[in-house]
Design a protein around this motif. Structure first.
Motif, PDB file in Angstrom:
ATOM      1  N   MET A 175      11.980 -68.041 -16.906  1.00  0.00           N
ATOM      2  CA  MET A 175      11.418 -67.831 -18.219  1.00  0.00           C
ATOM      3  C   MET A 175      11.079 -66.511 -18.505  1.00  0.00           C
ATOM      4  N   ALA A 176      11.332 -65.899 -19.949  1.00  0.00           N
ATOM      5  CA  ALA A 176      11.129 -64.634 -20.130  1.00  0.00           C
ATOM      6  C   ALA A 176       9.831 -64.281 -20.622  1.00  0.00           C
ATOM      7  N   ILE A 177       9.401 -63.372 -20.172  1.00  0.00           N
ATOM      8  CA  ILE A 177       7.724 -62.922 -20.311  1.00  0.00           C
ATOM      9  C   ILE A 177       8.007 -62.139 -21.374  1.00  0.00           C
ATOM     10  N   THR A 178       7.201 -62.480 -22.598  1.00  0.00           N
ATOM     11  CA  THR A 178       7.220 -61.582 -23.826  1.00  0.00           C
ATOM     12  C   THR A 178       6.077 -60.865 -23.802  1.00  0.00           C
ATOM     13  N   SER A 179       6.013 -59.784 -24.489  1.00  0.00           N
ATOM     14  CA  SER A 179       4.710 -58.961 -24.906  1.00  0.00           C
ATOM     15  C   SER A 179       3.677 -59.746 -25.300  1.00  0.00           C
ATOM     16  N   LYS A 180       3.966 -60.723 -26.148  1.00  0.00           N
ATOM     17  CA  LYS A 180       2.694 -61.513 -26.769  1.00  0.00           C
ATOM     18  C   LYS A 180       2.075 -62.202 -25.714  1.00  0.00           C
ATOM     19  N   MET A 181       2.797 -62.673 -24.634  1.00  0.00           N
ATOM     20  CA  MET A 181       2.358 -63.502 -23.367  1.00  0.00           C
ATOM     21  C   MET A 181       1.383 -62.290 -22.752  1.00  0.00           C
ATOM     22  N   VAL A 182       1.888 -61.132 -22.552  1.00  0.00           N
ATOM     23  CA  VAL A 182       1.338 -59.992 -21.721  1.00  0.00           C
ATOM     24  C   VAL A 182      -0.027 -59.815 -22.426  1.00  0.00           C
ATOM     25  N   LYS A 183       0.017 -59.754 -23.899  1.00  0.00           N
ATOM     26  CA  LYS A 183      -1.147 -59.301 -24.469  1.00  0.00           C
ATOM     27  C   LYS A 183      -2.208 -60.484 -24.469  1.00  0.00           C
ATOM     28  N   ASP A 184      -1.609 -61.820 -24.765  1.00  0.00           N
ATOM     29  CA  ASP A 184      -2.644 -62.856 -24.651  1.00  0.00           C
ATOM     30  C   ASP A 184      -3.421 -62.865 -23.329  1.00  0.00           C
ATOM     31  N   LEU A 185      -2.785 -62.655 -22.242  1.00  0.00           N
ATOM     32  CA  LEU A 185      -3.258 -62.908 -20.851  1.00  0.00           C
ATOM     33  C   LEU A 185      -4.310 -61.626 -20.726  1.00  0.00           C
ATOM     34  N   ARG A 186      -3.975 -60.443 -21.261  1.00  0.00           N
ATOM     35  CA  ARG A 186      -4.852 -59.394 -21.145  1.00  0.00           C
ATOM     36  C   ARG A 186      -6.104 -59.555 -21.900  1.00  0.00           C
ATOM     37  N   ASP A 187      -6.002 -59.963 -23.137  1.00  0.00           N
ATOM     38  CA  ASP A 187      -7.135 -60.536 -23.844  1.00  0.00           C
ATOM     39  C   ASP A 187      -7.973 -61.317 -23.318  1.00  0.00           C
ATOM     40  N   LYS A 188      -7.644 -62.365 -22.421  1.00  0.00           N
ATOM     41  CA  LYS A 188      -8.275 -63.413 -21.622  1.00  0.00           C
ATOM     42  C   LYS A 188      -9.077 -62.790 -20.521  1.00  0.00           C
ATOM     43  N   THR A 189      -8.456 -61.852 -19.818  1.00  0.00           N
ATOM     44  CA  THR A 189      -8.861 -61.345 -18.726  1.00  0.00           C
ATOM     45  C   THR A 189      -9.302 -59.907 -18.426  1.00  0.00           C
ATOM     46  N   GLN A 190      -8.804 -59.321 -19.555  1.00  0.00           N
ATOM     47  CA  GLN A 190      -9.097 -57.841 -19.501  1.00  0.00           C
ATOM     48  C   GLN A 190      -8.700 -56.715 -18.401  1.00  0.00           C
ATOM     49  N   ALA A 191      -7.532 -57.553 -17.829  1.00  0.00           N
ATOM     50  CA  ALA A 191      -6.732 -56.864 -16.547  1.00  0.00           C
ATOM     51  C   ALA A 191      -5.723 -55.936 -16.993  1.00  0.00           C
ATOM     52  N   GLY A 192      -5.277 -55.106 -16.437  1.00  0.00           N
ATOM     53  CA  GLY A 192      -4.157 -54.028 -16.857  1.00  0.00           C
ATOM     54  C   GLY A 192      -3.122 -54.844 -17.262  1.00  0.00           C
ATOM     55  N   MET A 193      -2.313 -54.063 -18.254  1.00  0.00           N
ATOM     56  CA  MET A 193      -0.950 -54.465 -18.608  1.00  0.00           C
ATOM     57  C   MET A 193       0.159 -54.917 -17.663  1.00  0.00           C
ATOM     58  N   MET A 194       0.281 -53.909 -16.628  1.00  0.00           N
ATOM     59  CA  MET A 194       1.225 -54.244 -15.450  1.00  0.00           C
ATOM     60  C   MET A 194       0.694 -55.477 -14.650  1.00  0.00           C
ATOM     61  N   ASP A 195      -0.443 -55.455 -14.346  1.00  0.00           N
ATOM     62  CA  ASP A 195      -0.996 -56.482 -13.563  1.00  0.00           C
ATOM     63  C   ASP A 195      -0.634 -57.825 -14.303  1.00  0.00           C
ATOM     64  N   CYS A 196      -0.961 -57.868 -15.679  1.00  0.00           N
ATOM     65  CA  CYS A 196      -0.803 -59.102 -16.467  1.00  0.00           C
ATOM     66  C   CYS A 196       0.830 -59.437 -16.500  1.00  0.00           C
ATOM     67  N   LYS A 197       1.542 -58.621 -16.432  1.00  0.00           N
ATOM     68  CA  LYS A 197       3.089 -58.820 -16.399  1.00  0.00           C
ATOM     69  C   LYS A 197       3.348 -59.217 -15.292  1.00  0.00           C
ATOM     70  N   LYS A 198       2.912 -58.865 -13.998  1.00  0.00           N
ATOM     71  CA  LYS A 198       3.329 -59.223 -12.623  1.00  0.00           C
ATOM     72  C   LYS A 198       2.726 -60.588 -12.509  1.00  0.00           C
ATOM     73  N   ALA A 199       1.418 -60.894 -12.982  1.00  0.00           N
ATOM     74  CA  ALA A 199       1.011 -62.254 -12.641  1.00  0.00           C
ATOM     75  C   ALA A 199       1.641 -63.451 -13.314  1.00  0.00           C
ATOM     76  N   LEU A 200       2.193 -62.937 -14.702  1.00  0.00           N
ATOM     77  CA  LEU A 200       2.902 -63.883 -15.469  1.00  0.00           C
ATOM     78  C   LEU A 200       4.426 -64.454 -14.798  1.00  0.00           C
ATOM     79  N   GLU A 201       5.191 -62.918 -14.306  1.00  0.00           N
ATOM     80  CA  GLU A 201       6.280 -63.125 -13.654  1.00  0.00           C
ATOM     81  C   GLU A 201       6.365 -63.929 -12.277  1.00  0.00           C
TER      82      GLU A 201
END
Length: 199
Positions: free
Chosen positions: A1-27
């Motif tokens: 599944m492709a990880i979109t920037s919106k998904m990364v942003k939504d996860l960041r808003d939820k957790t306040q974690a760093g962008m790269m951490d959010c992207k890696k977690a989603l991947e």
């Protein structure tokens, strides 16, 4: 599944974690938002455990005044560096903790710090209640142990459910902040003042 920037942003808003951490977690979780949140929380726990022994000689003192000036809290939050002490997320956490203490009125930071005389008084009350209800003594001891455990979880700050989000304990919030800041953070002490009430 492709990880979109919106998904990364939504996860960041939820957790306040760093962008790269959010992207890696989603991947890692194939784009599953709930699993990604859990993964980031576990990472926060791991970082918190690693940093737990480090000295927290910097920090802030935060206050919260409520109810027309009739209820106030001061809390000291420690961290390792002045850089983190000045961070907005750190200061916001300190304000949230002060507000939580005003609302939840904990007795101590950890269950080990709850004064022995308070625990003994509660135990006496529970024993008397159990005996008055006609329970056999063998069952009374088990009942009282369970009630004491529940009482300690309710009065120890780190075990209390956060008033703004009862899904999380104060310890959960602290672990998340440690994971995000990358250094040890501790709630050192607090004082709660209420007009007309001796604490």
């Amino acid at each position: 599944m492709a990880i979109t920037s919106k998904m990364v942003k939504d996860l960041r808003d939820k957790t306040q974690a760093g962008m790269m951490d959010c992207k890696k977690a989603l991947e890692k979780t194939g784009g599953d938002m709930e699993k990604a949140v859990d993964l980031l929380r576990q990472k926060g726990l791991a970082v918190a455990a690693k940093r737990a022994g480090r000295a927290t000689s910097e920090g802030v003192i935060e206050t919260y005044i409520h109810a027309g000036g009739k209820l106030g809290v001061m809390v000291e939050l420690g961290c390792e560096t002045d850089f983190v002490a000045k961070n907005d997320a750190f200061r916001e956490f300190a304000r949230d903790i002060a507000m939580h203490i005003a609302a939840a009125s904990p007795v101590a930071i950890t269950r080990e710090e709850v004064p022995e005389e308070i625990v003994a008084r509660e135990k006496d009350i529970y024993v008397q209640q159990a005996l008055d209800s006609g329970k056999p003594e063998a069952i009374v001891e088990k009942m009282v142990t369970g009630k004491i455990e529940k009482y300690l979880a309710e009065v120890a700050l780190l075990e209390q459910k956060f008033v703004k989000n009862p899904d999380l304990s104060i310890q959960d919030l602290l672990n998340e902040l440690v994971g995000k800041m990358g250094e040890n953070i501790s709630i050192k002490r607090f004082a709660r003042f209420q007009v007309g009430v001796a604490e």
